[in-house]
Design an enzyme around this catalytic site. Structure first.
Site, PDB file in Angstrom:
ATOM      1  CD  GLU A   1      -8.347  -0.446  -5.712  1.00 47.56           C
ATOM      2  OE1 GLU A   1      -7.958   0.092  -6.848  1.00 47.56           O
ATOM      3  OE2 GLU A   1      -8.791   0.178  -4.711  1.00 47.56           O
TER       4      GLU A   1
ATOM      5  CB  CYS B   1      -4.722   0.528  -3.799  1.00 46.22           C
ATOM      6  SG  CYS B   1      -6.407   1.208  -2.929  1.00 46.22           S
TER       7      CYS B   1
END
Length: 152
Positions: A53, A84
């Site tokens: 991510e 993330c």
């Protein structure tokens, strides 16, 4: 399979099988167009922040020339870890689609579930102590005085 999630899945597979990182992939989409796709590269880079991510956010920000990814959607093969999730919030991404759960990640030997628990006050292991508050807080006064500051 959802076409965007399939790309994230393929990213995860390619990264994992080439020993670049764990089984994680992500795709960022805006207006039905792929802006970025990435996989986990923690092993390849020796960078604990090189999650799929985060890598996708870095790529998308570079491509769009902005740290604000409002209007973008992220597809990720696993529910994002706390780092993330924080990056997704900071990037202002509006929606997350995910596949596997933190329980699946735990089964694979990853600490996502443990870290999520720590944020809920479980298994507290990090010693946090505040020092030099006044001096550090004064940085925000300097920031607010800057005529050329760019809020984000």
């Amino acid at each position: 399979m959802n076409r965007w999630m399939e790309i994230a899945y393929n990213e995860a597979t390619n990264g994992m099988l080439s020993n670049e990182g764990g089984p994680f992939g992500a795709v960022i989409v805006k207006d039905d167009e792929i802006i970025a796709s990435a996989h986990n590269e923690v092993i390849k880079t020796n960078d604990p922040t090189a999650h799929a991510e985060v890598n996708a956010i870095r790529e998308a920000s570079k491509k769009l020339g902005s740290f604000d990814l409002s209007g973008c959607v992220i597809y990720t093969t696993c529910y994002p870890c706390p780092m993330c999730l924080g990056a997704i919030y900071w990037a202002r991404i509006s929606k997350i689609y995910y596949g596997a759960t933190e329980d699946d990640a735990a089964r694979g030997g990853f600490d996502d579930k443990h870290f999520h628990g720590m944020l809920r006050g479980e298994n507290k292991q990090l010693d946090i102590e505040q020092i030099e508050h006044e001096k550090s807080a004064s940085l925000f006064d300097i920031w607010l005085e800057k005529d050329d500051r760019k809020p984000y």
